[in-house]
Design an enzyme around this catalytic site. Structure first.
Site, PDB file in Angstrom:
ATOM      1  CB  ALA A  63       6.083   5.490  -6.669  1.00  0.00           C
ATOM      2  N   GLY A 107       4.892  10.119  -8.533  1.00  0.00           N
ATOM      3  CA  GLY A 107       4.452   9.960  -9.640  1.00  0.00           C
ATOM      4  C   GLY A 107       2.931   9.915 -10.173  1.00  0.00           C
ATOM      5  CD  GLU A 110       7.002  11.379 -11.473  1.00  0.00           C
ATOM      6  OE1 GLU A 110       6.438  10.234 -11.018  1.00  0.00           O
ATOM      7  OE2 GLU A 110       8.478  11.643 -11.778  1.00  0.00           O
ATOM      8  CD  GLU A 130       8.156  12.847  -6.700  1.00  0.00           C
ATOM      9  OE1 GLU A 130       8.614  14.018  -6.347  1.00  0.00           O
ATOM     10  OE2 GLU A 130       7.711  12.353  -7.863  1.00  0.00           O
TER      11      GLU A 130
HETATM   12  N1  3HC Z   1       2.782   4.919  -0.643  1.00  0.00           N
HETATM   13  C1  3HC Z   1       3.057   3.667  -0.147  1.00  0.00           C
HETATM   14  N2  3HC Z   1       1.977   4.525   1.172  1.00  0.00           N
HETATM   15  C2  3HC Z   1       1.652   5.985   1.290  1.00  0.00           C
HETATM   16  C3  3HC Z   1       1.998   7.042   0.491  1.00  0.00           C
HETATM   17  C4  3HC Z   1       2.858   6.364  -0.411  1.00  0.00           C
HETATM   18  N3  3HC Z   1       3.434   7.121  -2.316  1.00  0.00           N
HETATM   19  N4  3HC Z   1       1.779   7.728   0.891  1.00  0.00           N
HETATM   20  C5  3HC Z   1       1.075   7.668   1.810  1.00  0.00           C
HETATM   21  N5  3HC Z   1       1.538   6.181   1.985  1.00  0.00           N
HETATM   22  C6  3HC Z   1       0.844   5.731   3.501  1.00  0.00           C
HETATM   23  C7  3HC Z   1       1.722   6.030   4.481  1.00  0.00           C
HETATM   24  O1  3HC Z   1       2.487   5.610   5.147  1.00  0.00           O
HETATM   25  C8  3HC Z   1      -0.194   5.714   5.896  1.00  0.00           C
HETATM   26  O2  3HC Z   1       0.295   4.280   6.019  1.00  0.00           O
HETATM   27  P1  3HC Z   1      -0.275   4.356   7.634  1.00  0.00           P
HETATM   28  O3  3HC Z   1      -2.353   4.505   7.277  1.00  0.00           O
HETATM   29  O4  3HC Z   1      -0.399   2.680   7.293  1.00  0.00           O
HETATM   30  O5  3HC Z   1       0.769   4.878   8.308  1.00  0.00           O
HETATM   31  C9  3HC Z   1      -1.144   6.674   4.864  1.00  0.00           C
HETATM   32  O6  3HC Z   1      -0.593   6.376   3.781  1.00  0.00           O
HETATM   33  C10 3HC Z   1      -2.056   7.399   4.845  1.00  0.00           C
HETATM   34  O7  3HC Z   1      -0.152   9.150   4.874  1.00  0.00           O
HETATM   35  P2  3HC Z   1      -0.904   9.564   5.732  1.00  0.00           P
HETATM   36  O8  3HC Z   1      -0.911   9.349   7.477  1.00  0.00           O
HETATM   37  O9  3HC Z   1       0.867  10.545   5.999  1.00  0.00           O
HETATM   38  O10 3HC Z   1      -1.838  11.027   6.116  1.00  0.00           O
HETATM   39  P3  3HC Z   1      -1.945  12.161   5.082  1.00  0.00           P
HETATM   40  O11 3HC Z   1      -3.501  12.266   5.137  1.00  0.00           O
HETATM   41  O12 3HC Z   1      -1.417  13.034   6.280  1.00  0.00           O
HETATM   42  O13 3HC Z   1      -1.077  12.833   4.096  1.00  0.00           O
HETATM   43  C11 3HC Z   1      -0.562  12.663   2.189  1.00  0.00           C
HETATM   44  C12 3HC Z   1      -1.168  12.259   3.283  1.00  0.00           C
HETATM   45  C13 3HC Z   1      -0.158  14.238   1.352  1.00  0.00           C
HETATM   46  C14 3HC Z   1      -1.108  11.797   1.183  1.00  0.00           C
HETATM   47  C15 3HC Z   1       0.928  12.296   2.615  1.00  0.00           C
HETATM   48  O14 3HC Z   1       1.265  10.385   3.169  1.00  0.00           O
HETATM   49  C16 3HC Z   1       2.356  12.569   1.851  1.00  0.00           C
HETATM   50  O15 3HC Z   1       2.235  12.589   1.255  1.00  0.00           O
HETATM   51  N6  3HC Z   1       2.700  10.680   0.766  1.00  0.00           N
HETATM   52  C17 3HC Z   1       4.023  11.113   0.295  1.00  0.00           C
HETATM   53  C18 3HC Z   1       3.655  11.429  -1.025  1.00  0.00           C
HETATM   54  C19 3HC Z   1       5.104  11.557  -1.671  1.00  0.00           C
HETATM   55  O16 3HC Z   1       5.918  11.619  -1.667  1.00  0.00           O
HETATM   56  N7  3HC Z   1       4.867  10.666  -3.002  1.00  0.00           N
HETATM   57  C20 3HC Z   1       5.631  10.538  -4.238  1.00  0.00           C
HETATM   58  C21 3HC Z   1       6.329   9.163  -4.058  1.00  0.00           C
HETATM   59  S1  3HC Z   1       7.878   9.306  -4.973  1.00  0.00           S
HETATM   60  C22 3HC Z   1       7.816   8.993  -6.182  1.00  0.00           C
HETATM   61  O17 3HC Z   1       6.336   9.301  -6.469  1.00  0.00           O
HETATM   62  C23 3HC Z   1       8.522   8.213  -7.534  1.00  0.00           C
HETATM   63  C24 3HC Z   1       8.091   9.077  -9.069  1.00  0.00           C
HETATM   64  O18 3HC Z   1       8.297   9.965  -8.900  1.00  0.00           O
HETATM   65  C25 3HC Z   1       8.275   7.829  -9.456  1.00  0.00           C
END
Ligand code: 3HC
Ligand code: NAI
Length: 709
Positions: A63, A107, A110, A130
């Site tokens: 998400a 997500g 998912e 998450e």
């Molecule tokens: N939403 C919005 N922005 C995101 C994002 C997300 N899910 N994941 C990464 N980004 C953005 C970062 O903020 C960053 O932005 P910036 O360049 O402007 O600072 C850019 O993407 C690159 O991210 P990283 O610097 O972290 O890049 P990496 O290559 O090191 O890592 C990644 C990539 C492994 C995807 C890492 O970003 C990550 O772990 N992201 C979070 C993943 C996550 O937690 N997903 C679950 C979200 S909650 C959810 O899905 C709820 C659902 O159950 C409904």
């Protein structure tokens, strides 16, 4: 159709591509675009099967956390709701194949699990991270994952938040096939194979074969709760997610989804979610330096020379070879080198025992370290990191020597924890190439690196240092060149306040217990014992700023050092240490404290844990405000990142400055002002704290769209 989602038809397979850089998050428009594309392909008579794939470097990383943040702060319209999309994908008559590369997270996974099949490239990773954001999967992830991989594996993945590799996903049933070579071609071929199968494609939500029984699952839930309590201390989401998995195994799918949703929404609204989302963006925001744009050229690094093979040099060498660099490790004697290489081998041996690395991987890494006396071959180094004793004269001498041998364009870094970078840079003919890289001990483990900007440090050198931190798997935070930089400067008032509390009537054990119960990874006295009491002792002598705390001088620490109690390394400091290295309270120390207090005429009283936390944590916050005002940190969130990654500050409280914002700056200011009246100068409120409190603003205002103060 939305430009975030594109479709094309290749040999009767619709290839639907999500293109929302940088990580294909499910931002507004993506779920809608995906639903429309799926619908269209399902209705198109020329299409026999569908493949969903991510453009760029990854499948869907989850998400959109920006939207999640808005939801956390009360905007219910921003709550992700993918139910309709997932049902549409799963209910279609033609098989939908999810083609995974990069990371399928949250997500993203998912969405993938609503597909009828999943294929992946061998280096793809899948997970439900998450809990790291203080929430649980909110788009039926707990329900479908449990059906696909079983209760035990689902618990493990959702509680730990750690992604698994494609091979493990294949083995556990999350993925149906690994695709070597081109993913789209392989996924389309797989889709055509599935299209000729008889009957409707299989729906994950209808599976029950891996759900177990109440009796067989009970010990698994108990083990999950134990794991959560042990490894995710004080975090609410890892425990909450177990409830959703229980619902998956015991309720019909739709009911389970409703239960998951309730828990999800509760978690989104929690304090922990707000703090952890802040931590996520704070960490990424730290790499943004206003006058060093992202396109600033960086210097290429392949070979790193490290001068000094002691505690820090050895750790930095490990971090460097782990990141793929070649290392030249320099010291003055063979004996020092042997000691350094011995530490490195010992640490790697325990990694092999814990199965983190194979013996072959370790051998390859160690072989990339070349230990040597003197600077021979150093002209090949792209980066030199000095980690010799903390002594200005020695550092200057070493930098002059490095300057004489290093090639033009090499970055020259010092790991000093207290000394003036400008003075060190002045010993070279190229101060623009000199930067501080303040690693934390153990340097192969700790994620924080303070990147210290000297007066002359060039922008490309800062950009290179930032990129280096990321390459090392660490978080780099830019800080100004002042005594103690940011982290250690804040540590002093915090540590002294703890010592004053002890002089005033508390015990080291009580203070440490109050701090760890509050959430700190370690108590301050245990930290002092681990670092060595002689370290702060030396700083007190060499840096006048830290000799006392606004007029009051700590009485006990010096006496402990004089008594040879230097902490863990001598088996005793504030505590006693046995074989197990666990701190034990020591009557001798209590006697010494009581004697020192009596001599100084201190009336000893009693303290509640709340008073202890306020006096120590508010000291940290007040100093943080001064640092911010002096411009030594670029933003409050940077201070938060430093404390969460270098000093064991609980991420679920968001760092000291975020925590202060949540308590409310007027309340913090009122308390600090009261301490000022009671204890004197050392508690003078930081002017910034006073101003923001009066104006009703917060330290972290800028990040949430308020005008920065
Ligand atoms: N939403 C919005 N922005 C995101 C994002 C997300 N899910 N994941 C990464 N980004 C953005 C970062 O903020 C960053 O932005 P910036 O360049 O402007 O600072 C850019 O993407 C690159 O991210 P990283 O610097 O972290 O890049 P990496 O290559 O090191 O890592 C990644 C990539 C492994 C995807 C890492 O970003 C990550 O772990 N992201 C979070 C993943 C996550 O937690 N997903 C679950 C979200 S909650 C959810 O899905 C709820 C659902 O159950 C409904
Ligand atoms: P250490 O005492 O373990 O190691 C220093 C090493 O430098 C020794 O092996 C010594 O032989 C070597 N050395 C001395 N002079 C040298 C020279 N001229 N050329 C090559 N090698 C030389 O010290 P430690 O703890 O590793 O600290 C190193 C630096 O890192 C210091 O500046 C310290 O302030 C800083 N630092 C230390 C941290 C810690 O927790 N130990 C944390 C962060 C920074």
């Amino acid at each position: 159709m939305s430009e975030l989602v594109r479709s094309s038809i290749v040999d009767r397979v619709a290839v639907i591509e999500i293109d929302n850089p940088p990580v294909n998050a499910l931002s507004a428009g993506v779920p809608e675009g995906l639903a429309a594309a799926v619908e269209r392909a399902q209705q198109d008579a020329s299409v026999r099967a569908l493949v969903v794939v991510g453009a760029g470097r990854t499948f869907i990383a989850g998400a959109d956390i920006n939207e999640l943040e808005r939801a956390a702060w009360g905007d219910d319209h921003a709550l992700p709701d993918l139910h309709g999309l997932l049902q549409r994908i799963e209910d279609g008559p033609k098989p939908v194949v999810m083609a995974l590369h990069g990371t399928a997270l949250g997500g993203g996974l998912e969405v993938a699990m609503a597909g009828h099949y999943r294929v992946a490239v061998p280096d793809a990773r899948m997970g439900q991270p998450e809990v790291n954001l203080g929430i649980i999967p909110g788009a039926e992830g707990t329900q479908r994952l449990t059906r696909l991989v079983g209760v035990e594996k689902a618990l493990d993945m959702c509680v730990s938040g750690k992604p698994i590799a494609a091979a493990e996903a294949l083995e556990s049933g999350l993925v149906d096939r690994l695709i070597e070579g081109d993913l789209r071609t392989g996924a389309a071929a797989f889709a055509r194979e599935m299209a000729v199968r008889r009957g409707a494609p299989p729906k994950t939500r209808e599976r029950t074969d891996k759900l177990g029984t109440a009796v067989s699952n009970a010990p698994l839930y108990a083990a999950g709760r134990e794991l959560a309590a042990k490894t995710r201390r004080r975090l609410e989401a890892p425990l909450a997610v177990i409830g959703a998995i229980e619902a998956a195994a015991s309720l019909p799918f739709e009911e389970g989804c409703r239960r998951e949703r309730e828990i999800f929404v509760e978690c989104v609204r929690s304090e922990q979610c707000k703090a952890l989302v802040h931590a996520f963006f704070a960490e990424r925001g730290a790499s943004r330096v206003p006058d060093v744009p992202k396109d600033t050229p960086t210097r290429d690094i392949a070979t790193v020379a490290i001068v000094g093979a002691g505690t820090m040099g050895a750790g930095i060498a490990m971090a460097s070879v782990n990141a793929g660099f070649r290392v030249i490790l320099i010291d003055t004697t063979e004996r020092a080198l042997e000691a350094g290489m011995g530490t490195i081998r010992h640490n790697y041996d325990s990694s092999v025992k814990r199965r983190r690395f194979t013996p072959e991987a370790v051998a390859e890494r160690v072989a990339r370290i070349r230990p040597q006396v003197g600077y021979g071959g150093c002209e090949a180094a792209d980066l030199v990191i000095e980690a010799v004793f903390e002594n200005m004269a020695l550092k200057k001498q070493v930098f002059a020597e490095i300057d004489a041998v290093a090639k033009p364009g090499a970055v020259l870094a010092t790991n000093t924890s207290t000394l003036n970078i400008d003075e060190i840079a002045a010993a070279t003919s190229r101060p623009e190439s000199v930067v501080g890289l303040h690693f934390f001990s153990p340097a192969n483990v700790m994620r924080l690196v303070e990147i210290v900007r000297g007066r002359a440090t060039g922008r490309p050198v800062i950009a290179t240092a930032m990129a280096l931190a990321k390459r090392l798997g660490k978080v780099g935070v830019l800080v100004g060149n002042g005594p103690g930089f940011v982290g250690n400067r804040m540590m002093f008032p915090y540590m002294y306040e703890a010592q004053f509390l002890v002089e005033d009537g508390a015990t080291p054990e009580q203070v440490d217990r109050a701090l760890t119960s509050w959430g700190m990874a370690m108590g301050i006295f245990a930290v002092d014992d681990m670092a060595g009491l002689d370290v702060a002792w030396r700083v007190r002598r060499e840096l006048r700023q830290f000799a006392d705390a606004g007029g009051r001088r700590p009485l006990v620490a010096d006496r402990l050092v004089e008594a040879g109690r230097l902490g863990q390394k001598t088996g005793k400091g504030w505590y006693l240490y046995g074989e197990d290295r666990k701190p034990q309270p020591d009557r001798e120390v209590i006697d010494l404290i009581e004697r020192a207090a009596a001599e100084a005429g201190i009336h000893r009283g009693r303290f509640t844990d709340e008073e202890i936390v306020e006096r120590t944590i508010y000291a940290l916050i007040n100093e943080g405000a001064k640092i911010l005002e002096e411009g030594l940190a670029l933003r409050a969130a940077d201070i938060d990142v430093i404390y969460m990654n270098g000093y064991g500050f609980p991420a679920w409280r968001g760092g000291p400055m975020f925590y202060a914002d949540r308590v409310g700056l007027p309340a913090i200011h009122a308390k600090v002002a009261a301490f000022h009246r009671e204890f004197g100068d050392r508690w003078a409120p930081a002017p910034l704290l006073e101003t923001l409190a009066t104006q009703g603003k917060t330290f972290n205002a800028a990040e949430r769209g308020q005008t920065p103060s």
